[in-house]
Motif scaffolding. Sequence first.
Motif, PDB file in Angstrom:
ATOM      1  N   GLU A  91      24.740 -44.573  18.242  1.00 47.55           N
ATOM      2  CA  GLU A  91      25.675 -45.225  19.162  1.00 47.55           C
ATOM      3  C   GLU A  91      25.686 -46.722  18.873  1.00 47.55           C
ATOM      4  OE1 GLU A  91      25.050 -43.479  23.334  1.00 47.55           O
ATOM      5  OE2 GLU A  91      23.245 -42.875  22.240  1.00 47.55           O
ATOM      6  N   TYR A  92      26.874 -47.303  18.916  1.00 49.32           N
ATOM      7  CA  TYR A  92      27.046 -48.709  18.580  1.00 49.32           C
ATOM      8  C   TYR A  92      27.593 -49.472  19.788  1.00 49.32           C
ATOM      9  CZ  TYR A  92      26.917 -46.670  13.898  1.00 49.32           C
ATOM     10  OH  TYR A  92      26.564 -45.960  12.777  1.00 49.32           O
ATOM     11  N   SER A  93      27.014 -50.643  20.029  1.00 43.15           N
ATOM     12  CA  SER A  93      27.520 -51.546  21.071  1.00 43.15           C
ATOM     13  C   SER A  93      27.441 -52.964  20.512  1.00 43.15           C
ATOM     14  CB  SER A  93      26.686 -51.420  22.350  1.00 43.15           C
ATOM     15  OG  SER A  93      25.441 -52.091  22.215  1.00 43.15           O
ATOM     16  N   PRO A  94      27.977 -53.948  21.206  1.00 42.79           N
ATOM     17  CA  PRO A  94      27.905 -55.323  20.686  1.00 42.79           C
ATOM     18  C   PRO A  94      26.478 -55.842  20.518  1.00 42.79           C
ATOM     19  CG  PRO A  94      29.634 -55.155  22.341  1.00 42.79           C
ATOM     20  CD  PRO A  94      28.875 -53.867  22.385  1.00 42.79           C
ATOM     21  N   THR A  95      25.511 -55.278  21.250  1.00 41.05           N
ATOM     22  CA  THR A  95      24.149 -55.807  21.210  1.00 41.05           C
ATOM     23  C   THR A  95      23.123 -54.850  20.617  1.00 41.05           C
ATOM     24  OG1 THR A  95      23.728 -55.017  23.454  1.00 41.05           O
ATOM     25  CG2 THR A  95      24.572 -57.276  23.212  1.00 41.05           C
ATOM     26  N   GLN A  96      23.456 -53.566  20.480  1.00 37.54           N
ATOM     27  CA  GLN A  96      22.478 -52.584  20.035  1.00 37.54           C
ATOM     28  C   GLN A  96      23.096 -51.537  19.108  1.00 37.54           C
ATOM     29  OE1 GLN A  96      20.882 -50.764  23.612  1.00 37.54           O
ATOM     30  NE2 GLN A  96      19.198 -52.251  23.713  1.00 37.54           N
ATOM     31  N   VAL A  97      22.247 -51.014  18.230  1.00 37.39           N
ATOM     32  CA  VAL A  97      22.522 -49.766  17.524  1.00 37.39           C
ATOM     33  C   VAL A  97      21.425 -48.803  17.966  1.00 37.39           C
ATOM     34  CG1 VAL A  97      22.697 -48.584  15.302  1.00 37.39           C
ATOM     35  CG2 VAL A  97      23.587 -50.916  15.553  1.00 37.39           C
ATOM     36  N   VAL A  98      21.803 -47.740  18.667  1.00 35.27           N
ATOM     37  CA  VAL A  98      20.843 -46.804  19.247  1.00 35.27           C
ATOM     38  C   VAL A  98      20.874 -45.506  18.436  1.00 35.27           C
ATOM     39  CG1 VAL A  98      20.150 -45.536  21.315  1.00 35.27           C
ATOM     40  CG2 VAL A  98      21.177 -47.808  21.530  1.00 35.27           C
ATOM     41  N   VAL A  99      19.712 -45.112  17.908  1.00 32.61           N
ATOM     42  CA  VAL A  99      19.596 -43.898  17.103  1.00 32.61           C
ATOM     43  C   VAL A  99      18.692 -42.925  17.849  1.00 32.61           C
ATOM     44  CG1 VAL A  99      18.955 -42.924  14.874  1.00 32.61           C
ATOM     45  CG2 VAL A  99      19.834 -45.273  14.998  1.00 32.61           C
ATOM     46  N   THR A 100      19.221 -41.725  18.124  1.00 33.71           N
ATOM     47  CA  THR A 100      18.485 -40.721  18.900  1.00 33.71           C
ATOM     48  C   THR A 100      18.270 -39.483  18.051  1.00 33.71           C
ATOM     49  OG1 THR A 100      19.537 -41.529  20.934  1.00 33.71           O
ATOM     50  CG2 THR A 100      18.417 -39.396  21.043  1.00 33.71           C
ATOM     51  N   PHE A 101      17.003 -39.104  17.888  1.00 34.12           N
ATOM     52  CA  PHE A 101      16.655 -37.949  17.066  1.00 34.12           C
ATOM     53  C   PHE A 101      16.187 -36.779  17.924  1.00 34.12           C
ATOM     54  CE2 PHE A 101      16.259 -40.891  13.451  1.00 34.12           C
ATOM     55  CZ  PHE A 101      16.764 -40.112  12.422  1.00 34.12           C
ATOM     56  N   GLU A 102      16.497 -35.576  17.418  1.00 35.13           N
ATOM     57  CA  GLU A 102      15.876 -34.345  17.887  1.00 35.13           C
ATOM     58  C   GLU A 102      15.402 -33.563  16.663  1.00 35.13           C
ATOM     59  OE1 GLU A 102      18.807 -32.262  20.192  1.00 35.13           O
ATOM     60  OE2 GLU A 102      18.311 -33.342  22.025  1.00 35.13           O
ATOM     61  N   VAL A 103      14.476 -32.649  16.879  1.00 30.53           N
ATOM     62  CA  VAL A 103      14.037 -31.732  15.832  1.00 30.53           C
ATOM     63  C   VAL A 103      14.319 -30.316  16.295  1.00 30.53           C
ATOM     64  CG1 VAL A 103      12.295 -33.270  14.878  1.00 30.53           C
ATOM     65  CG2 VAL A 103      11.678 -31.743  16.737  1.00 30.53           C
ATOM     66  N   GLU A 104      14.329 -29.395  15.355  1.00 30.00           N
ATOM     67  CA  GLU A 104      14.649 -28.015  15.692  1.00 30.00           C
ATOM     68  C   GLU A 104      13.691 -27.496  16.762  1.00 30.00           C
ATOM     69  OE1 GLU A 104      16.581 -24.865  12.901  1.00 30.00           O
ATOM     70  OE2 GLU A 104      14.429 -24.808  12.616  1.00 30.00           O
ATOM     71  N   ALA A 105      14.244 -26.858  17.776  1.00 31.37           N
ATOM     72  CA  ALA A 105      13.451 -26.412  18.920  1.00 31.37           C
ATOM     73  C   ALA A 105      12.395 -25.397  18.509  1.00 31.37           C
ATOM     74  CB  ALA A 105      14.366 -25.821  19.986  1.00 31.37           C
ATOM     75  N   ASP A 106      11.208 -25.539  19.098  1.00 32.25           N
ATOM     76  CA  ASP A 106      10.122 -24.583  18.896  1.00 32.25           C
ATOM     77  C   ASP A 106       9.556 -24.237  20.261  1.00 32.25           C
ATOM     78  OD1 ASP A 106       7.936 -23.078  18.286  1.00 32.25           O
ATOM     79  OD2 ASP A 106       7.109 -24.449  16.793  1.00 32.25           O
ATOM     80  N   PRO A 107      10.007 -23.115  20.855  1.00 30.97           N
ATOM     81  CA  PRO A 107       9.593 -22.779  22.226  1.00 30.97           C
ATOM     82  C   PRO A 107       8.115 -22.459  22.350  1.00 30.97           C
ATOM     83  CG  PRO A 107      10.791 -20.952  21.232  1.00 30.97           C
ATOM     84  CD  PRO A 107      10.925 -22.116  20.293  1.00 30.97           C
ATOM     85  N   ASP A 108       7.435 -22.159  21.228  1.00 33.13           N
ATOM     86  CA  ASP A 108       6.031 -21.770  21.300  1.00 33.13           C
ATOM     87  C   ASP A 108       5.082 -22.951  21.427  1.00 33.13           C
ATOM     88  OD1 ASP A 108       6.788 -19.139  21.078  1.00 33.13           O
ATOM     89  OD2 ASP A 108       6.644 -19.137  18.891  1.00 33.13           O
ATOM     90  N   GLY A 109       5.500 -24.144  20.989  1.00 34.88           N
ATOM     91  CA  GLY A 109       4.643 -25.313  21.073  1.00 34.88           C
ATOM     92  C   GLY A 109       3.383 -25.162  20.248  1.00 34.88           C
TER      93      GLY A 109
END
Length: 302
Positions: free
Chosen positions: A230-248
């Motif tokens: 996401e881009y704004s005048p003051t920030q570039v925000v990068v949000t990561f997820e990884v493939e879900a693992d319900p077993d933990g």
Amino acid sequence: MTEAPDGSPDELPVGPAAKRRRRGSVAGAAVATALVVGGAAVGGSAVVGDSDDTPVARQPDDAIAVDLPTSDRKAGDGGFRALLHGTLAIDENDCVYLANDDAERVYAIWPSGYTATADSADLHLFDAEGAEVARDGDMVQVRGGYGPARSAHPCLPTSAEIAHIQSEVEVTAPKPESRPDPAAGPGDPAVWHVADAAGLTASTTTLTADVQRLGCNSGVTGRVLSPVVEYSPTQVVVTFEVEADPDGGDCPGNRAVPYDVELAEPLGDRALVDGQCRPGEAAATTSHCSSGGLRWEAASGE
């Protein structure tokens, strides 16, 4: 070997997938090119094939077992540390190989306990614990050397040296379509840090993020999904997820996985921020976000 619902053994069949037909050995039919930086060579590993007591991960209904050449050495046992990289793929004979930068096929002996399956959609590579580590189309990085195999295998050429993989497999760039269908549910949250923050400038449009699964998973981060930027005048925000693992799993720190991020705009004088650290997000109250998720900011006057 897996168990069928009624408790009877249900082995994965070994044979051609619906879209693949085995047409004999690759020996003499394909040229394997050394995929080695640093010139390390090994004296050859005994090819022992699949291990009967290797844990098997959950498989799609149409999965078949691929005849993967493996050695008698576990990942990390070998002393050869040359960096190998390539794109994981499966050929017309159901043999796994790595495609190098020149699109040449490099066949390999994998660490003890590694297995592979193929279904109508993907090749899946599993480590000795039965965890999926890569799929076809993924760019992977390993360490090892090259040399002859001490025994024959139908997926190893006899007229060329082959790669001897002696480390765990790390995905450095997943294939673009690897993000699951949103209808299948979200991934698990992941935090990240810049691999080389000193190398970033206002003109940067490409950076490498070291991505780490936030939750407990016995040290395994898993497949990194495409980030949201996401881009704004003051920030570039990068949000990561990884493939879900319900077993933990248990809670040692999960291993960081490098991921190359392409920005649509130069950073400029904007702050680079981890989106999982924003108020209300999964990592906001953790030590990963002690700086508010700030991963980089331009030096004064830059």
